[in-house]
Structures are given as structure tokens and as C-alpha cells.
Design an enzyme around this catalytic site. Structure first.
Site, PDB file in Angstrom:
ATOM      1  N   TYR A 153      34.717  52.310  45.574  1.00 36.03           N
ATOM      2  CA  TYR A 153      35.671  53.277  45.590  1.00 36.03           C
ATOM      3  C   TYR A 153      36.452  53.195  44.319  1.00 36.03           C
ATOM      4  O   TYR A 153      36.868  54.376  43.752  1.00 36.03           O
ATOM      5  CB  TYR A 153      36.550  52.965  46.773  1.00 36.03           C
ATOM      6  CG  TYR A 153      37.568  54.056  47.057  1.00 36.03           C
ATOM      7  CD1 TYR A 153      37.332  55.292  47.582  1.00 36.03           C
ATOM      8  CD2 TYR A 153      38.922  53.605  46.932  1.00 36.03           C
ATOM      9  CE1 TYR A 153      38.541  56.087  47.634  1.00 36.03           C
ATOM     10  CE2 TYR A 153      39.996  54.461  47.217  1.00 36.03           C
ATOM     11  CZ  TYR A 153      39.683  55.774  47.480  1.00 36.03           C
ATOM     12  OH  TYR A 153      40.654  56.486  47.673  1.00 36.03           O
ATOM     13  N   ASP A 154      36.867  52.211  43.843  1.00 32.55           N
ATOM     14  CA  ASP A 154      37.968  52.074  42.706  1.00 32.55           C
ATOM     15  C   ASP A 154      37.285  52.400  41.459  1.00 32.55           C
ATOM     16  O   ASP A 154      37.798  53.326  40.729  1.00 32.55           O
ATOM     17  CB  ASP A 154      38.158  50.358  42.708  1.00 32.55           C
ATOM     18  CG  ASP A 154      38.791  49.814  43.768  1.00 32.55           C
ATOM     19  OD1 ASP A 154      39.052  50.311  44.861  1.00 32.55           O
ATOM     20  OD2 ASP A 154      39.031  48.605  43.691  1.00 32.55           O
ATOM     21  N   LYS A 157      36.266  56.362  41.688  1.00 33.05           N
ATOM     22  CA  LYS A 157      37.485  57.122  41.379  1.00 33.05           C
ATOM     23  C   LYS A 157      38.052  57.118  39.833  1.00 33.05           C
ATOM     24  O   LYS A 157      38.409  58.138  39.216  1.00 33.05           O
ATOM     25  CB  LYS A 157      38.998  56.794  42.120  1.00 33.05           C
ATOM     26  CG  LYS A 157      38.601  57.163  43.628  1.00 33.05           C
ATOM     27  CD  LYS A 157      38.815  58.796  43.918  1.00 33.05           C
ATOM     28  CE  LYS A 157      38.864  59.068  45.145  1.00 33.05           C
ATOM     29  NZ  LYS A 157      38.953  60.622  45.751  1.00 33.05           N
ATOM     30  N   ASN A 182      49.424  54.824  49.318  1.00 30.78           N
ATOM     31  CA  ASN A 182      48.987  54.691  50.664  1.00 30.78           C
ATOM     32  C   ASN A 182      49.840  55.641  51.442  1.00 30.78           C
ATOM     33  O   ASN A 182      51.135  55.809  51.286  1.00 30.78           O
ATOM     34  CB  ASN A 182      49.629  53.251  51.459  1.00 30.78           C
ATOM     35  CG  ASN A 182      48.605  52.115  50.738  1.00 30.78           C
ATOM     36  OD1 ASN A 182      48.683  51.901  49.662  1.00 30.78           O
ATOM     37  ND2 ASN A 182      48.040  51.388  51.687  1.00 30.78           N
ATOM     38  N   VAL A 195      45.756  49.994  57.321  1.00 30.26           N
ATOM     39  CA  VAL A 195      46.799  49.146  57.947  1.00 30.26           C
ATOM     40  C   VAL A 195      47.646  49.662  59.059  1.00 30.26           C
ATOM     41  O   VAL A 195      48.015  49.255  60.117  1.00 30.26           O
ATOM     42  CB  VAL A 195      47.496  48.316  56.872  1.00 30.26           C
ATOM     43  CG1 VAL A 195      48.282  49.155  56.033  1.00 30.26           C
ATOM     44  CG2 VAL A 195      48.268  47.247  57.412  1.00 30.26           C
ATOM     45  N   VAL A 196      47.905  51.000  58.815  1.00 29.53           N
ATOM     46  CA  VAL A 196      48.965  51.623  59.681  1.00 29.53           C
ATOM     47  C   VAL A 196      48.349  52.010  61.015  1.00 29.53           C
ATOM     48  O   VAL A 196      48.673  51.767  61.879  1.00 29.53           O
ATOM     49  CB  VAL A 196      49.536  53.177  59.016  1.00 29.53           C
ATOM     50  CG1 VAL A 196      50.208  53.718  60.001  1.00 29.53           C
ATOM     51  CG2 VAL A 196      50.606  52.439  57.660  1.00 29.53           C
ATOM     52  N   ASP A 214      48.960  36.022  54.643  1.00 26.89           N
ATOM     53  CA  ASP A 214      49.923  35.560  55.239  1.00 26.89           C
ATOM     54  C   ASP A 214      50.986  36.471  55.573  1.00 26.89           C
ATOM     55  O   ASP A 214      52.048  36.265  56.358  1.00 26.89           O
ATOM     56  CB  ASP A 214      50.766  34.459  54.346  1.00 26.89           C
ATOM     57  CG  ASP A 214      50.962  34.795  52.897  1.00 26.89           C
ATOM     58  OD1 ASP A 214      50.777  35.977  52.807  1.00 26.89           O
ATOM     59  OD2 ASP A 214      51.579  34.036  52.418  1.00 26.89           O
ATOM     60  N   ASP A 282      41.514  42.367  47.832  1.00 28.90           N
ATOM     61  CA  ASP A 282      42.952  42.862  48.282  1.00 28.90           C
ATOM     62  C   ASP A 282      43.890  42.790  47.564  1.00 28.90           C
ATOM     63  O   ASP A 282      44.339  41.709  47.258  1.00 28.90           O
ATOM     64  CB  ASP A 282      42.950  42.500  49.630  1.00 28.90           C
ATOM     65  CG  ASP A 282      43.792  43.519  50.529  1.00 28.90           C
ATOM     66  OD1 ASP A 282      43.196  44.412  50.873  1.00 28.90           O
ATOM     67  OD2 ASP A 282      45.032  42.880  50.983  1.00 28.90           O
TER      68      ASP A 282
END
Length: 323
Positions: A153-154, A157, A182, A195-196, A214, A282
Site C-alpha cells: 500500500y505505502d 501509493k 485517517n 481503529v475507529v 501500549d 505500524d
């Protein structure tokens, strides 16, 4: 400065990935201002449900098509949004993800060259990788692992951006390149791993909320309506010589733990947070510098995270209730 809301005559606008989360909102806006819209999607992550309420619109045409193959149509503008954008989906078939970004850009830029259409490329903040510059400005070249799990993906793009600029320099294609941070809102795929949507679905089901790392890593969340405003303002309210790239996102920065706690509060959930190992590559922090967008198009997000999450939660309540 506001985005143009009406046009003197219908323009023919192609939206690739038009049945996706962001694409469907863009199509709504284009139809509302009087454009003719051709929605192209292969339905890998998009769904007809996202545009079901628009299917009877006389100015909308829908075509099942994969952008890795050429498309021969006549259009005035192209919004190239086609590509799975969540790790769950883009890592499912990483070779196809790279093809979608690279071959898709070649095919759509070739179409723009032939028809002399103005071309909008939906790029991503992922071009910055795991950034060592914070916040990220458009002049930052990024810190990307070219052989990692996210590279399909990175780097896909990043190559799409390269193609846009080379088609602009070599063939005079009128381009606009936006780097999207995001984005969230209704119509997100409930199982896309973002995440949402993850946190909201888990909270509504009463499942443990899975937090990777964390929880100190940060993200900046932009509500979809604000993003679509920026798309239209960038396309309509900037001269052809201004091509970008332009960061589009909300500079409000939150830790992932703060997001999880806010989702629990707004849903009234009794879900507990469970910690999991951080995935490879990440990003630890992500925040756009939107000075360019403010200066060039007078844009900045209007919807606070709490308000946008409340609207998104309302949508997902119906999704979860239906099973």
C-alpha cells in the site's frame, strides 16, 4: 473559501472506488451539485449498499470494473479513489493492492491524457511511513520500509504519486494529488480492521477492545464530510499550476488509548481494553501539517472528534443490530 456547490452545465465525472466509504460520500456531493457521475468499482471493499440510495438518480451510472484494466469512456474529471485502504484488506492480496495503485494510476492517467480530463489522485499519509518528522509536512519524503507487510500500500501509493507527476510533466495532464490522513464516518466497512470501526463495533457488541501496543501511538482523525469538502475545494478552487501534494486531514492528535476510552464513553459500553503486540511498521505517530490547505483553499476540518464519533456510532448501531 467554500467548495463550488453548483455548476452551469453538467460535467462528466468518473469516480473510481465510488462504492467505497469515501467515494460514496463524494458521489453524493457531485450529484447534488448537478454533475453526471460514473461510479466505477470492483466491489472488493466497496459495496452497492453504500450507493443504494443513489441508484435511481438519473445522473448516476454505475459500472463494475477493475481499474487494473483500461477503461474507455469520455469524462471531464477523474477522482481516482480505487484501492483497499485498510491493512486487513490491502494485505489480503498484496500483489493486487500494488497493481491497483500502480496499474490503476497508469490506466486512469492514460484516460485523463486522452480525454484531457482533470485528474485527482487520492494518495495517503502512509507515504510518510513511520515518520521521524512531526507533524508531517508535504516536503517530508517519509520513512517507509519498502519490503515490509505494509509496503504494497505505502509504496504503491508513492509510485502512483510518481506517475501523476510524470504524466503532468511529460504529457501536461492536469493533476491534483491529495495525501489523506485517517478518515472516519458512516459507511466504513465494519470488518476493515481500521481503529475507529474496530473500536466502535467491539464496544457495541460488548467485546474486549483490542488495542495494539501500549496505546501511546497517535493518530489524527478527520470526519468524512470535512474531507469531501477539501476534495472539491482542491479541484475547483485552485489554479491548474497548483498540483500538490496537499495534506488533507485533521491536525487534532489523539493517542489510540484516548480514542478507545472515548468510544467506550460514547457507546456506554462495558467493554474492557485488551493489549496486543504492535504490528510490524505500524506508525508511532501521525499528524498532518495542513498549513498548505489552509493557505491555498482556506480549508480546515470543522467536525470535532466527539461529534463525528457520535454520528459514526449511530450508523454502526444499525449495522451491528442487523448482524
Amino acid at each position: 473559501m467554500q467548495a463550488t456547490t453548483s455548476v452551469s452545465h453538467p460535467r462528466r465525472i468518473l469516480v473510481t472506488g465510488g462504492a467505497g466509504f469515501i467515494g460514496s460520500f463524494l458521489i453524493e456531493r457531485l450529484l447534488a451539485r448537478g454533475d453526471e457521475v460514473l461510479c466505477v468499482d470492483n466491489y472488493f471493499t466497496g459495496t452497492r449498499k453504500n450507493i443504494a440510495h443513489l441508484l435511481d438518480h438519473p445522473m448516476l451510472e454505475v459500472m463494475r470494473h477493475d481499474v487494473t484494466f483500461p477503461l474507455y469512456v469520455e469524462v471531464d474529471q477523474i477522482f481516482n479513489l480505487a484501492c483497499p485502504a485498510s491493512p486487513v484488506h490491502y494485505q489480503f492480496d498484496p500483489v493486487q493492492t500494488t497493481k491497483t495503485s500502480v496499474h490503476g494510476a497508469i490506466n486512469m492517467l492514460g484516460l485523463a491524457k486522452r480525454t484531457k480530463a482533470k485528474f485527482f489522485q487520492a494518495s495517503t499519509s502512509e507515504v510518510y511511513g513511520d515518520p521521524v518528522v512531526h507533524p508531517q509536512t508535504e516536503s517530508y519524503w517519509g520513512n517507509v520500509n519498502p519490503i515490509g507487510l505494509r509496503a504494497c500500500y505505502d509504496e504503491g501509493k508513492r509510485c502512483a504519486e510518481t506517475l501523476c507527476f510524470d504524466y503532468h510533466r511529460q504529457h501536461k495532464v492536469r493533476i491534483k494529488v491529495a495525501r489523506i490522513f485517517n478518515t472516519y464516518g458512516p459507511r466504513m466497512h465494519p470488518n476493515d480492521g481500521r481503529v475507529v470501526s474496530n473500536f466502535i463495533v467491539q464496544a457495541l457488541k460488548g467485546d474486549p477492545i483490542t488495542l495494539f501496543g501500549d496505546g501511546s501511538q497517535t493518530r489524527s482523525f478527520c470526519y468524512v464530510d470535512d474531507l469531501v469538502d477539501a476534495f472539491l475545494m482542491f479541484m475547483e478552487n485552485t489554479p491548474d499550476e497548483f498540483v500538490g501534494p496537499m495534506n488533507l486531514g485533521n491536525p487534532g492528535e489523539f493517542t489510540i488509548r484516548q480514542l478507545a476510552e472515548l468510544v467506550v464513553e460514547l457507546t456506554g459500553s462495558k467493554s474492557k481494553i485488551e493489549y496486543r503486540p504492535l504490528p510490524q511498521d505500524d506508525p508511532k505517530q501521525r499528524k498532518p501539517d495542513i498549513s498548505l490547505a489552509k493557505g491555498m483553499i482556506g480549508w480546515e476540518p470543522k467536525v470535532p472528534l466527539r461529534d463525528g464519533l457520535s454520528r459514526t456510532i449511530d450508523y454502526f448501531r444499525h449495522v451491528v443490530a442487523k448482524g
